[in-house]
Design an enzyme around this catalytic site. Structure first.
Site, PDB file in Angstrom:
ATOM      1  N   VAL A  11     -11.660 -37.626  25.292  1.00 38.54           N
ATOM      2  CA  VAL A  11     -11.061 -38.511  26.294  1.00 38.54           C
ATOM      3  C   VAL A  11     -11.480 -39.960  26.061  1.00 38.54           C
ATOM      4  O   VAL A  11     -10.649 -40.868  26.019  1.00 38.54           O
ATOM      5  CB  VAL A  11     -11.444 -38.033  27.718  1.00 38.54           C
ATOM      6  CG1 VAL A  11     -11.049 -39.061  28.765  1.00 38.54           C
ATOM      7  CG2 VAL A  11     -10.776 -36.693  28.017  1.00 38.54           C
ATOM      8  N   ASP A  30     -21.669 -44.854  22.911  1.00 35.91           N
ATOM      9  CA  ASP A  30     -22.177 -43.476  22.937  1.00 35.91           C
ATOM     10  C   ASP A  30     -23.665 -43.526  22.626  1.00 35.91           C
ATOM     11  O   ASP A  30     -24.100 -44.368  21.824  1.00 35.91           O
ATOM     12  CB  ASP A  30     -21.441 -42.626  21.882  1.00 35.91           C
ATOM     13  CG  ASP A  30     -21.462 -41.156  22.251  1.00 35.91           C
ATOM     14  OD1 ASP A  30     -20.390 -40.608  22.558  1.00 35.91           O
ATOM     15  OD2 ASP A  30     -22.565 -40.561  22.247  1.00 35.91           O
ATOM     16  N   LYS A  35     -23.177 -40.897  15.520  1.00 29.95           N
ATOM     17  CA  LYS A  35     -21.733 -40.902  15.775  1.00 29.95           C
ATOM     18  C   LYS A  35     -21.208 -42.337  15.786  1.00 29.95           C
ATOM     19  O   LYS A  35     -20.148 -42.641  15.213  1.00 29.95           O
ATOM     20  CB  LYS A  35     -21.497 -40.255  17.144  1.00 29.95           C
ATOM     21  CG  LYS A  35     -20.112 -39.766  17.404  1.00 29.95           C
ATOM     22  CD  LYS A  35     -20.164 -38.991  18.723  1.00 29.95           C
ATOM     23  CE  LYS A  35     -18.854 -38.428  19.121  1.00 29.95           C
ATOM     24  NZ  LYS A  35     -18.907 -37.828  20.469  1.00 29.95           N
ATOM     25  N   THR A  86     -18.540 -33.189  31.155  1.00 32.52           N
ATOM     26  CA  THR A  86     -19.039 -32.500  32.359  1.00 32.52           C
ATOM     27  C   THR A  86     -18.962 -30.998  32.082  1.00 32.52           C
ATOM     28  O   THR A  86     -18.108 -30.299  32.639  1.00 32.52           O
ATOM     29  CB  THR A  86     -18.197 -32.862  33.606  1.00 32.52           C
ATOM     30  OG1 THR A  86     -16.804 -32.647  33.312  1.00 32.52           O
ATOM     31  CG2 THR A  86     -18.394 -34.297  34.019  1.00 32.52           C
ATOM     32  N   LEU A 250       4.409 -21.197  28.640  1.00 29.72           N
ATOM     33  CA  LEU A 250       4.862 -19.825  28.850  1.00 29.72           C
ATOM     34  C   LEU A 250       4.813 -19.057  27.530  1.00 29.72           C
ATOM     35  O   LEU A 250       5.581 -18.127  27.326  1.00 29.72           O
ATOM     36  CB  LEU A 250       6.286 -19.812  29.419  1.00 29.72           C
ATOM     37  CG  LEU A 250       6.426 -20.164  30.898  1.00 29.72           C
ATOM     38  CD1 LEU A 250       7.890 -20.154  31.316  1.00 29.72           C
ATOM     39  CD2 LEU A 250       5.624 -19.205  31.786  1.00 29.72           C
ATOM     40  N   CYS A 260     -11.484 -27.282  28.281  1.00 28.76           N
ATOM     41  CA  CYS A 260     -11.026 -27.733  29.597  1.00 28.76           C
ATOM     42  C   CYS A 260     -10.656 -26.616  30.559  1.00 28.76           C
ATOM     43  O   CYS A 260     -11.233 -26.519  31.636  1.00 28.76           O
ATOM     44  CB  CYS A 260      -9.840 -28.674  29.412  1.00 28.76           C
ATOM     45  SG  CYS A 260     -10.223 -30.030  28.305  1.00 28.76           S
ATOM     46  N   LYS A 263     -13.639 -24.323  31.627  1.00 24.06           N
ATOM     47  CA  LYS A 263     -14.626 -25.111  32.377  1.00 24.06           C
ATOM     48  C   LYS A 263     -14.074 -25.533  33.747  1.00 24.06           C
ATOM     49  O   LYS A 263     -14.743 -25.391  34.769  1.00 24.06           O
ATOM     50  CB  LYS A 263     -14.984 -26.350  31.534  1.00 24.06           C
ATOM     51  CG  LYS A 263     -15.624 -27.486  32.263  1.00 24.06           C
ATOM     52  CD  LYS A 263     -15.958 -28.617  31.313  1.00 24.06           C
ATOM     53  CE  LYS A 263     -14.854 -29.626  31.089  1.00 24.06           C
ATOM     54  NZ  LYS A 263     -14.554 -30.519  32.201  1.00 24.06           N
TER      55      LYS A 263
END
Ligand code: UGA
Length: 437
Positions: A11, A30, A35, A86, A250, A260, A263
């Site tokens: 993100v 960061d 990194k 998170t 579907l 995601c 979690k």
């Protein structure tokens, strides 16, 4: 306008790069120094189509830079985005320690006119609690919640052309600053919706839980199809043509994974539980998806007459979905581990050549391409829906395998096409496999 983005995961990095592409000055931060050094040299730590090109272009233009110094990065910023992870705690709740660490790091240095925007997915009430956390430290700031809806593998496109932008705001100033940041989207008539903090926070969990439920629903319909003679792909097509239902999410398969859906559904379950609100649909979505992996193992074993000890199984695709090297909570982890426990010799080919996957499956052979991976195979198992597996030359594959058995956990082929190429075909949500096995 100067923008600082804290956190360079999917993100944060995608948002930072795309805001610089809009023309703003962006600093990405960061605390992982290695990194940051890699990013400064133009090396991207994730596999994300289109991101590398934009990063190099905007770094070269002087609009995008990387640092591990939070304090300096927030001094002149007009907007500071928090986009740190998170992850789930062992009880399913969201671990907010990275968010609070980032807030703590910036509290003493942030420009007091800046707007602080929470982009990390956080339980309802967190943004308001962050505002208070700062006030308790003598810092009065506008704090906004701005959920991110981008998908891995299509993240740049999703950021540049989102279906909507949701902004939980409490002041006119914050509204204006954020409107300016997202102004480039007005040309595409993207709806920009202002809400309360709580509504914006819940809209993120509600969207992910609904999509997870949609995937789980079609997987349950697939189970039914296997027992009653219907074809799940055709049922999904018939359902999806109804505009009220829509044709996306579907596609039946081995169950949802990634960083995601698992979690966020768990965090929503935990959050509702704490408020004493029953959410049986969410609870059952989680349980049904967890059981799905065992069902897939059973499907593979049944197709192989429960005899895979010492057999060569060629696995095509292990990432949680196509167009990513991300292995987080991938269904393949459970499925392949079970096959190994049953004594199969596993050979894997994944188009991303995922380093994460190589760490997880350390005792398997890695193929260079799909065909090479299938040499002498007793069974070929497709787990991930990579495009290059959608049009394999089945005749060529037939010549390479020892036993022509294709187990397709994404139901990517018309049954007749596979059968006419000489393979036995076992897929998800089609009756034919029952006739076959
Ligand atoms: C998801 C949401 O789609 C994004 O809107 C959201 O921003 C993101 O989570 C997030 O919260 O950050 P992502 O996890 O990248 O994005 O992946 P999806 O494309 O949503 O796929 C999730 C899982 O569902 C994958 O395992 C995929 O294979 C599975 N899936 C998806 C199906 O099995 N069938 C489908 O029809 C669609």
């Amino acid at each position: 306008m100067k923008i600082t983005v804290i956190g360079t995961g999917y993100v944060g990095l995608v948002s930072g790069v795309c805001f610089s592409e809009f023309g703003f000055d962006v600093v990405c931060v960061d605390n992982d120094v290695e990194k940051i050094i890699a990013l400064q040299m133009g090396n991207i730590p994730i596999y994300e189509p289109g991101l590398g090109k934009l990063l190099l272009k905007n770094t070269k233009a002087g609009r995008l830079s990387f640092t591990s110094d939070t304090r300096v990065s927030v001094k002149d910023a007009n907007i500071v985005f928090i986009a740190v992870g998170t992850p789930s705690k062992s009880d399913g709740s969201a671990d907010l320690s990275h968010v609070y660490q980032a807030i703590d790091d910036l509290a003493s240095s942030i420009n007091k006119d800046a707007v602080l925007v929470i982009k990390s997915t956080v339980p309802v009430g967190t943004t308001r609690a962050i505002k208070k956390f700062l006030l308790d430290r003598g810092v009065e700031l506008d704090v906004v919640f701005n959920p991110e809806f981008l998908k891995e593998g299509a993240a740049v496109e999703d950021f540049m052309h989102p279906d909507r932008v949701i902004l939980g705001v409490e002041s006119e100033k914050a509204k204006q600053v954020l409107s300016h940041a997202y102004r480039p989207l007005y040309v595409f008539n993207i709806p920009i919706i202002f809400t309360s903090l709580e509504t914006a926070e819940l809209s993120k969990y509600a969207s992910n839980a609904f999509l997870a439920m949609k995937v789980t629903f079609i997987n349950e319909i697939a189970n039914l199809c296997e027992c009653c003679g219907a074809d799940v792909n055709e049922v999904a097509l018939a359902m999806g043509l109804d505009k009220r239902i829509g044709d996306q999410f579907l596609q039946a398969g081995p169950g949802y994974g990634g960083s995601c859906f698992p979690k966020d559904t768990s965090a929503l379950e935990d959050f509702a539980d704490k408020l004493g609100v029953d959410m049986p649909l969410v609870n059952e979505t989680i349980r049904s998806n967890e059981n799905r992996r065992g069902k897939m193992v059973e499907k593979i074993l049944r197709a192989c007459d429960y005899d895979i000890k010492g057999k060569n199984i060629s696995v095509l695709g292990v990432t949680f979905k196509a167009e990513t090297d991300d292995m987080r909570d991938s269904p393949s982890i459970d499925i392949v581990s079970e096959l190994i426990k049953h004594g199969a010799n596993i050979r894997i080919y994944d188009p991303s050549f995922s380093e994460q996957a190589k760490k997880i499956f350390s005792n398997v052979i890695w193929g260079k391409n799909a065909y090479d991976n299938c040499n002498d195979a007793d069974a070929v198992v497709i787990i991930t829906d990579w495009s290059e597996f959608k049009a394999l030359n089945l005749k060529e594959l037939r010549n390479r395998v020892k036993n022509p058995l294709l187990i397709d956990l994404r139901s990517m082929y018309p049954v007749s096409e596979v059968m006419s190429s000489g393979f036995s075909y076992c897929s998800v949500g089609r009756y034919f496999e029952k006739l076959e096995f």
